[in-house]
Design a protein around this motif. Sequence first.
Motif, mmCIF file in Angstrom:
data_model
loop_
_atom_site.group_PDB
_atom_site.id
_atom_site.type_symbol
_atom_site.label_atom_id
_atom_site.label_comp_id
_atom_site.label_asym_id
_atom_site.label_seq_id
_atom_site.Cartn_x
_atom_site.Cartn_y
_atom_site.Cartn_z
ATOM 1 N N LYS A 147 59.883 29.708 70.989
ATOM 2 C CA LYS A 147 60.439 30.061 69.681
ATOM 3 C C LYS A 147 59.381 30.701 68.797
ATOM 4 C CE LYS A 147 64.200 29.760 67.097
ATOM 5 N NZ LYS A 147 65.496 30.325 67.505
ATOM 6 N N PHE A 148 58.172 30.160 68.851
ATOM 7 C CA PHE A 148 57.062 30.678 68.043
ATOM 8 C C PHE A 148 56.783 32.140 68.409
ATOM 9 C CE2 PHE A 148 52.640 31.514 67.033
ATOM 10 C CZ PHE A 148 52.454 30.899 65.813
ATOM 11 N N GLN A 149 56.761 32.431 69.712
ATOM 12 C CA GLN A 149 56.445 33.782 70.159
ATOM 13 C C GLN A 149 57.593 34.755 69.908
ATOM 14 O OE1 GLN A 149 54.590 33.743 74.172
ATOM 15 N NE2 GLN A 149 54.101 31.595 73.737
ATOM 16 N N GLU A 150 58.816 34.248 69.904
ATOM 17 C CA GLU A 150 59.956 35.093 69.551
ATOM 18 C C GLU A 150 59.869 35.545 68.092
ATOM 19 O OE1 GLU A 150 63.417 32.829 70.375
ATOM 20 O OE2 GLU A 150 63.352 33.150 72.547
ATOM 21 N N ARG A 151 59.300 34.688 67.273
ATOM 22 C CA ARG A 151 59.229 34.992 65.843
ATOM 23 C C ARG A 151 57.973 35.769 65.475
ATOM 24 N NH1 ARG A 151 59.817 30.519 60.913
ATOM 25 N NH2 ARG A 151 59.677 32.034 59.206
ATOM 26 N N PHE A 152 56.841 35.417 66.095
ATOM 27 C CA PHE A 152 55.560 36.003 65.669
ATOM 28 C C PHE A 152 54.929 36.924 66.712
ATOM 29 C CE2 PHE A 152 55.934 31.944 63.340
ATOM 30 C CZ PHE A 152 55.870 32.432 62.046
ATOM 31 N N GLY A 153 55.614 37.157 67.809
ATOM 32 C CA GLY A 153 55.069 38.043 68.824
ATOM 33 C C GLY A 153 54.580 37.271 70.033
ATOM 34 N N SER A 154 54.592 37.924 71.175
ATOM 35 C CA SER A 154 54.244 37.245 72.428
ATOM 36 C C SER A 154 52.758 36.911 72.492
ATOM 37 C CB SER A 154 54.623 38.135 73.614
ATOM 38 O OG SER A 154 53.866 39.336 73.580
ATOM 39 N N ASP A 155 52.468 35.861 73.226
ATOM 40 C CA ASP A 155 51.096 35.395 73.460
ATOM 41 C C ASP A 155 50.838 35.554 74.952
ATOM 42 O OD1 ASP A 155 48.712 34.100 73.746
ATOM 43 O OD2 ASP A 155 49.258 32.358 72.519
ATOM 44 N N GLU A 156 50.125 36.621 75.299
ATOM 45 C CA GLU A 156 49.953 36.945 76.710
ATOM 46 C C GLU A 156 49.136 35.892 77.462
ATOM 47 O OE1 GLU A 156 48.393 40.850 77.032
ATOM 48 O OE2 GLU A 156 50.158 41.823 76.141
ATOM 49 N N GLY A 157 48.344 35.144 76.747
ATOM 50 C CA GLY A 157 47.522 34.124 77.406
ATOM 51 C C GLY A 157 48.270 32.828 77.670
ATOM 52 N N TRP A 158 49.536 32.769 77.281
ATOM 53 C CA TRP A 158 50.303 31.518 77.396
ATOM 54 C C TRP A 158 51.174 31.499 78.645
ATOM 55 C CZ3 TRP A 158 50.710 26.681 75.984
ATOM 56 C CH2 TRP A 158 51.894 25.990 76.209
ATOM 57 N N THR A 159 51.153 30.370 79.343
ATOM 58 C CA THR A 159 52.126 30.065 80.397
ATOM 59 C C THR A 159 52.641 28.663 80.137
ATOM 60 O OG1 THR A 159 50.369 29.199 81.843
ATOM 61 C CG2 THR A 159 51.013 31.517 82.144
ATOM 62 N N ASN A 160 53.857 28.396 80.572
ATOM 63 C CA ASN A 160 54.455 27.085 80.300
ATOM 64 C C ASN A 160 53.570 25.962 80.828
ATOM 65 O OD1 ASN A 160 56.638 28.034 78.936
ATOM 66 N ND2 ASN A 160 58.083 27.848 80.633
ATOM 67 N N VAL A 161 53.450 24.925 79.999
ATOM 68 C CA VAL A 161 52.628 23.777 80.379
ATOM 69 C C VAL A 161 53.375 22.925 81.403
ATOM 70 C CG1 VAL A 161 53.490 22.288 78.524
ATOM 71 C CG2 VAL A 161 51.201 21.892 79.429
ATOM 72 N N THR A 162 52.632 22.271 82.284
ATOM 73 C CA THR A 162 53.219 21.403 83.310
ATOM 74 C C THR A 162 52.947 19.942 82.974
ATOM 75 O OG1 THR A 162 51.217 21.404 84.665
ATOM 76 C CG2 THR A 162 52.807 23.185 85.048
ATOM 77 N N LEU A 163 53.586 19.043 83.720
ATOM 78 C CA LEU A 163 53.380 17.604 83.506
ATOM 79 C C LEU A 163 51.915 17.237 83.726
ATOM 80 C CD1 LEU A 163 54.562 14.762 82.986
ATOM 81 C CD2 LEU A 163 54.996 14.586 85.453
ATOM 82 N N ALA A 164 51.301 17.753 84.793
ATOM 83 C CA ALA A 164 49.900 17.448 85.084
ATOM 84 C C ALA A 164 48.990 17.937 83.960
ATOM 85 C CB ALA A 164 49.484 18.074 86.410
ATOM 86 N N GLU A 165 49.286 19.119 83.427
ATOM 87 C CA GLU A 165 48.471 19.657 82.329
ATOM 88 C C GLU A 165 48.644 18.826 81.057
ATOM 89 O OE1 GLU A 165 47.789 24.382 82.822
ATOM 90 O OE2 GLU A 165 49.859 23.767 82.399
#
Length: 518
Positions: free
Chosen positions: A141-159
């Motif tokens: 939602k944050f990136q939809e509003r303020f622009g994409s963050d290329e360094g971001w990937t969805n976090v996992t349970l282990a992370e």
Amino acid sequence: MAECGRRGLSLLEEARSRYESLQISDDVFGESGDDSSENPFYSTTGDSNSDNYPETNADDARVNETRSQSCVPPGSVSSGQAQEEGWGDTLRDLSLPHYQDTHGPTQKMSATATAMDFFQLFVPDNVIQNMVTQTNMYAKKFQERFGSDEGWTNVTLAEMKAFLGYVTSTSVNRCESVLSIWSSGFFSNRSIALKMSQARFEKILKYFHVVAFRSSQGGSQGLYKIQPFLDSLQQSFSSSFRPSQTQVLHEPLIDEDPVFITTCTERELRKRKKRKFSLWVRQCSSTGFICQIYVHLKEGPGPDGLDTLKNKPQLHSLVAKQLCQNLAGRNAIIFTGPSITSLNLFQEFEKQGIYCCGLLSIRKSDCTGLPQSMLINTEAPQQRGQSHVKMRGNMSIINWYNKGNFRFLTNAYSPTKEGVIIKRKSGEIPCPLAVEAFAAHLSYICKYDDKYSKYFIFHKPNKTWQQVFWLTISIAINNAYILYKMSDAYHVKRYSRAQFGERLVKELLDMDDCSPTQ
């Protein structure tokens, strides 16, 4: 002379035996050495090296010196009205109510149980998985509003577990900034820094959420971002442990680290914001296990209309009712400080099968319905240990002198039974049993608080909900350690609180070598 000596020794042994369980639990954090929490009010071991006394009622004494005998304290009534309301010097014996519950852990943990197993009694995988889901939702939602963050990937349970481990490590290393782990300074930790890059950690920290968006039914409650987590944590506390009969309502020590305060600059102090919330707990006085928590926001909206209350005794009374709502009918004994102690509250609790013993203060307590003659100091000299008691129904008000006047209100202890306060310098000081019990149980909680303050998570976020979240995680880890000490696993590997924290951090990071640093 010999008979007096034998009687004194008998009183001493009786006092120690009454609170034997508190002495067994004194080393709750598995550490030895001096204890800076030395409660000057009571010591069952006779090792106290202080002869000072709490300021609460000593301050009352100074206030009363300036009062005339005709001055009526706030909320009190005249002595004539007190007699009409039934307060009198005739005392009758009361029996200690029988506790209608067992106490201790509710499930048996195996001898091979790990620190993670105990922690996940309170913060299981499904709760952490929800943090994963909510964090990813917020990031999207944050990136939809303020622009994409290329360094971001969805976090996992282990992370997410590793993220919790990194922040928790600040409670072990007592480091103000979690980012110091990846630095080259004193608090760097290469062994755990390799599990995740600093850039990845900062990304998760940026988007971390427990509840990403306000629900349509959420109203304007200020803690909506963590309320489901608080509810889950509370339920797990209740289902994992049953407290002893004696419990304490108080605010635990969660203020800033005193070492940091004395070393930081004036500019750093100005930048730090004051806490916008207060945390109240109901705590088992035999083990230190925190059974229930209640968070009150000092600003903005809060639950149950508490935010609208300006009168502190009224506010604290409602907080006490929230903390004790699950105790009805069990004959629990609750110890309270001056801000909670009041006749009306104690009478209401008694109807629910909850008994109380609280310290009174003319300035801080609601003194409505109490006899004025017990709230003013006499000009005549008094001896240490001298006490005066008035009774109405099952309720007793006690005025006990020990280098100052101390006042107590109780319906849990018989006013006819005697106790003793044991001090190394002053010897044995006689007192009513209620005073002895209050001092013994509060002494244990003071020791717990002093030890606990060393192990709260030092990470200091700016947002209130995050401050509350990490504080409650700290409480969960301390509760996990208490259950560990009461389990068979402790007899296999006897970890101190610091070692337990190290082990938990490594298990959250899924490191192969989970043995703590010796």
